[in-house]
Design a protein around this motif. Structure first.
Motif, PDB file in Angstrom:
ATOM      1  N   PHE A 118       4.385   8.725  -3.964  1.00 30.04           N
ATOM      2  CA  PHE A 118       5.705   9.369  -3.925  1.00 30.04           C
ATOM      3  C   PHE A 118       6.208   9.583  -2.505  1.00 30.04           C
ATOM      4  O   PHE A 118       7.371   9.325  -2.204  1.00 30.04           O
ATOM      5  CB  PHE A 118       5.662  10.707  -4.671  1.00 30.04           C
ATOM      6  CG  PHE A 118       6.991  11.423  -4.662  1.00 30.04           C
ATOM      7  CD1 PHE A 118       8.074  10.895  -5.342  1.00 30.04           C
ATOM      8  CD2 PHE A 118       7.157  12.600  -3.958  1.00 30.04           C
ATOM      9  CE1 PHE A 118       9.309  11.540  -5.331  1.00 30.04           C
ATOM     10  CE2 PHE A 118       8.377  13.254  -3.939  1.00 30.04           C
ATOM     11  CZ  PHE A 118       9.462  12.726  -4.629  1.00 30.04           C
ATOM     12  N   MET A 119       5.335  10.050  -1.617  1.00 28.76           N
ATOM     13  CA  MET A 119       5.793  10.343  -0.258  1.00 28.76           C
ATOM     14  C   MET A 119       6.273   9.079   0.449  1.00 28.76           C
ATOM     15  O   MET A 119       7.266   9.108   1.181  1.00 28.76           O
ATOM     16  CB  MET A 119       4.696  11.013   0.546  1.00 28.76           C
ATOM     17  CG  MET A 119       5.223  11.856   1.698  1.00 28.76           C
ATOM     18  SD  MET A 119       6.085  13.351   1.153  1.00 28.76           S
ATOM     19  CE  MET A 119       4.715  14.413   0.731  1.00 28.76           C
ATOM     20  N   THR A 120       5.588   7.983   0.248  1.00 33.00           N
ATOM     21  CA  THR A 120       6.034   6.749   0.887  1.00 33.00           C
ATOM     22  C   THR A 120       7.397   6.315   0.338  1.00 33.00           C
ATOM     23  O   THR A 120       8.213   5.758   1.075  1.00 33.00           O
ATOM     24  CB  THR A 120       5.011   5.614   0.688  1.00 33.00           C
ATOM     25  OG1 THR A 120       4.746   5.440  -0.706  1.00 33.00           O
ATOM     26  CG2 THR A 120       3.727   5.911   1.419  1.00 33.00           C
ATOM     27  N   SER A 121       7.664   6.584  -0.942  1.00 33.50           N
ATOM     28  CA  SER A 121       8.968   6.239  -1.502  1.00 33.50           C
ATOM     29  C   SER A 121      10.069   7.090  -0.879  1.00 33.50           C
ATOM     30  O   SER A 121      11.196   6.620  -0.676  1.00 33.50           O
ATOM     31  CB  SER A 121       8.959   6.408  -3.029  1.00 33.50           C
ATOM     32  OG  SER A 121       8.899   7.773  -3.407  1.00 33.50           O
ATOM     33  N   VAL A 122       9.756   8.347  -0.554  1.00 35.21           N
ATOM     34  CA  VAL A 122      10.726   9.211   0.122  1.00 35.21           C
ATOM     35  C   VAL A 122      10.987   8.694   1.533  1.00 35.21           C
ATOM     36  O   VAL A 122      12.133   8.629   1.986  1.00 35.21           O
ATOM     37  CB  VAL A 122      10.212  10.668   0.168  1.00 35.21           C
ATOM     38  CG1 VAL A 122      11.108  11.534   1.054  1.00 35.21           C
ATOM     39  CG2 VAL A 122      10.147  11.243  -1.241  1.00 35.21           C
ATOM     40  N   VAL A 123       9.928   8.307   2.219  1.00 35.16           N
ATOM     41  CA  VAL A 123      10.075   7.787   3.588  1.00 35.16           C
ATOM     42  C   VAL A 123      10.929   6.526   3.587  1.00 35.16           C
ATOM     43  O   VAL A 123      11.744   6.314   4.497  1.00 35.16           O
ATOM     44  CB  VAL A 123       8.690   7.518   4.199  1.00 35.16           C
ATOM     45  CG1 VAL A 123       8.827   6.858   5.568  1.00 35.16           C
ATOM     46  CG2 VAL A 123       7.915   8.823   4.327  1.00 35.16           C
ATOM     47  N   GLN A 124      10.762   5.700   2.566  1.00 35.65           N
ATOM     48  CA  GLN A 124      11.577   4.488   2.464  1.00 35.65           C
ATOM     49  C   GLN A 124      13.062   4.831   2.404  1.00 35.65           C
ATOM     50  O   GLN A 124      13.901   4.121   2.967  1.00 35.65           O
ATOM     51  CB  GLN A 124      11.166   3.684   1.223  1.00 35.65           C
ATOM     52  CG  GLN A 124       9.792   3.051   1.292  1.00 35.65           C
ATOM     53  CD  GLN A 124       9.732   1.846   2.214  1.00 35.65           C
ATOM     54  OE1 GLN A 124      10.747   1.362   2.708  1.00 35.65           O
ATOM     55  NE2 GLN A 124       8.531   1.355   2.463  1.00 35.65           N
ATOM     56  N   GLN A 125      13.410   5.924   1.740  1.00 38.57           N
ATOM     57  CA  GLN A 125      14.811   6.333   1.655  1.00 38.57           C
ATOM     58  C   GLN A 125      15.366   6.670   3.036  1.00 38.57           C
ATOM     59  O   GLN A 125      16.517   6.348   3.344  1.00 38.57           O
ATOM     60  CB  GLN A 125      14.958   7.541   0.720  1.00 38.57           C
ATOM     61  CG  GLN A 125      14.663   7.248  -0.734  1.00 38.57           C
ATOM     62  CD  GLN A 125      14.978   8.436  -1.632  1.00 38.57           C
ATOM     63  OE1 GLN A 125      16.107   8.929  -1.652  1.00 38.57           O
ATOM     64  NE2 GLN A 125      13.987   8.893  -2.383  1.00 38.57           N
ATOM     65  N   PHE A 126      14.562   7.326   3.868  1.00 45.52           N
ATOM     66  CA  PHE A 126      15.010   7.645   5.223  1.00 45.52           C
ATOM     67  C   PHE A 126      15.215   6.368   6.038  1.00 45.52           C
ATOM     68  O   PHE A 126      16.200   6.237   6.772  1.00 45.52           O
ATOM     69  CB  PHE A 126      13.987   8.549   5.924  1.00 45.52           C
ATOM     70  CG  PHE A 126      14.097   9.993   5.544  1.00 45.52           C
ATOM     71  CD1 PHE A 126      15.001  10.826   6.201  1.00 45.52           C
ATOM     72  CD2 PHE A 126      13.295  10.531   4.552  1.00 45.52           C
ATOM     73  CE1 PHE A 126      15.101  12.177   5.859  1.00 45.52           C
ATOM     74  CE2 PHE A 126      13.388  11.878   4.205  1.00 45.52           C
ATOM     75  CZ  PHE A 126      14.300  12.701   4.860  1.00 45.52           C
ATOM     76  N   MET A 127      14.290   5.421   5.905  1.00 43.20           N
ATOM     77  CA  MET A 127      14.408   4.178   6.667  1.00 43.20           C
ATOM     78  C   MET A 127      15.617   3.369   6.215  1.00 43.20           C
ATOM     79  O   MET A 127      16.371   2.843   7.038  1.00 43.20           O
ATOM     80  CB  MET A 127      13.117   3.360   6.536  1.00 43.20           C
ATOM     81  CG  MET A 127      11.923   3.991   7.239  1.00 43.20           C
ATOM     82  SD  MET A 127      10.499   2.879   7.412  1.00 43.20           S
ATOM     83  CE  MET A 127       9.961   2.746   5.702  1.00 43.20           C
ATOM     84  N   GLU A 128      15.818   3.299   4.913  1.00 45.51           N
ATOM     85  CA  GLU A 128      16.949   2.525   4.388  1.00 45.51           C
ATOM     86  C   GLU A 128      18.281   3.144   4.753  1.00 45.51           C
ATOM     87  O   GLU A 128      19.289   2.428   4.903  1.00 45.51           O
ATOM     88  CB  GLU A 128      16.818   2.410   2.863  1.00 45.51           C
ATOM     89  CG  GLU A 128      15.647   1.537   2.412  1.00 45.51           C
ATOM     90  CD  GLU A 128      15.359   1.663   0.930  1.00 45.51           C
ATOM     91  OE1 GLU A 128      16.108   2.393   0.231  1.00 45.51           O
ATOM     92  OE2 GLU A 128      14.379   1.044   0.466  1.00 45.51           O
ATOM     93  N   ALA A 129      18.303   4.465   4.946  1.00 46.08           N
ATOM     94  CA  ALA A 129      19.548   5.156   5.299  1.00 46.08           C
ATOM     95  C   ALA A 129      19.886   5.006   6.774  1.00 46.08           C
ATOM     96  O   ALA A 129      20.995   5.358   7.201  1.00 46.08           O
ATOM     97  CB  ALA A 129      19.447   6.633   4.941  1.00 46.08           C
TER      98      ALA A 129
END
Length: 347
Positions: A118-129
């Motif tokens: 889950f945490m890596t999926s949250v981090v992906q959102q920051f990178m994609e933004a």
């Protein structure tokens, strides 16, 4: 826009002692027991200002500041920060907050890592933004921290400084072990033992489920799937105590990466009392090694019994967030652990 509650806008504090200048604008992702405690910690600080919060059902953002007591009261009565003034209800709260709160310099990810990705999926959102800033977590599992470490180059390319394993253990006790190791030519063993006492497990549902996942016969998915009734039934069988041994705890990989010792020399375990705020035992780290004179010795660092789990997690998390901001402003991006960077005390 939910308008049922008004926040108290906070005036900018005196920052004459703040080497970073204006208060660091901070957000909290996750507003359960740990996130709420984190907001109370920030309420006493002048070097940081809480301006953004997200939970499962909504988010709130106010560049002038969010008041901790008001925010907690809203969540307790309406089950979402989205009902706060400056708040919005949303099924995609983290994504929307990242895009709308461009002023936030750093986030404490007070989120349950369930599932283990889950945490890596949250981090992906920051990178994609395309967001740039500092992220801090208090994750526990070795495998979860290793997932973050694998993203270091990607985070570096995106301009994000990520501080991982920055709670109590891993975190405060890992850093203490790294410091204690300096007396020795070789470290033979690092033993972390923790005692946690909470009056009501329901205030820390996600944390308790993560602990259950470490018990024999359980894993992350099994713990995640448990209903509150099933958790309560398990705790009834154990008299409210969770006894945890040889846990998969990221102190091991963090100390190995820091060159302190091989991960198989690190052990973590403890007892969680879910019915009593008094700790069932004192939290400590013991570092055993041999000095250059050939003497075998042990350093022990013990936390005061009066300090709560929340105090020992949130304090270090914001200390590492402050250190991360300093690194970020110097152009140092990527993943760092609590064993390789000293936290900065937040006034």
């Amino acid at each position: 826009m939910a308008q049922q509650y008004m926040t108290q806008e906070l005036a900018s504090p005196n920052n004459s002692h703040n080497p970073l200048g204006a208060p660091i604008r901070v957000g909290i992702l996750g507003f359960g027991g740990l996130g709420q405690a984190a907001s109370r910690v920030l309420a006493l600080k002048t070097e940081m200002k809480l301006v953004a919060i997200a939970d499962q059902k909504g988010y709130a953002h106010n560049p002038h500041g969010l008041h901790a007591d008001t925010s907690i009261a809203v969540c307790l009565s309406h089950d979402s920060i989205g009902y706060l003034d400056h708040g919005s209800l949303s099924d995609n709260s983290i994504h929307e907050l990242i895009h709308r709160a461009s002023d936030v310099e750093g986030y404490f990810l007070a989120l349950p890592n369930l599932p283990n990705t889950f945490m890596t999926s949250v981090v992906q959102q920051f990178m994609e933004a395309g967001w740039q800033g500092v992220l801090v977590d208090a994750m526990k599992r070795t495998s979860a921290v290793e997932q973050l470490l694998s993203l270091s180059d990607d985070l570096k390319a995106c301009g994000i400084t990520y501080m991982t394993g920055c709670g109590a253990t891993p975190g405060l006790l890992t850093a203490a072990a790294a410091l204690a190791a300096q007396s020795f030519s070789e470290v033979h063993a690092v033993q972390i033992t923790f005692g946690v006492g909470i009056a009501n497990w329901e205030a820390y549902r996600a944390t308790i489920r993560e602990d259950i996942a470490h018990m024999p016969g359980y894993d992350v998915e099994a713990a995640r799937a448990m209903t509150d009734v099933e958790v309560a039934a398990l705790l009834a069988q154990t008299n409210g105590l969770l006894t945890l041994e040889d846990m998969e705890h990221a102190d091991d990989v963090m100390l190995e990466l820091a060159g302190i010792c091989d991960r198989d020399r690190v052990t973590v375990g403890g007892i969680v009392d879910t019915r009593n705020p008094k700790k069932p035992l004192s939290t400590n780290v013991r570092v055993t090694g041999r000095t250059f004179e050939g003497k075998l010795s042990t350093h022990t660092f013990t936390l005061g019994d009066e300090t709560s789990m929340a105090a020992n997690v949130c304090g270090p998390a914001f200390g590492y967030l402050k250190a991360g901001v300093e690194l970020h402003r110097r152009g140092l991006h990527g993943v760092f652990t609590a064993a390789e960077v000293m936290p900065k005390f937040v006034r």
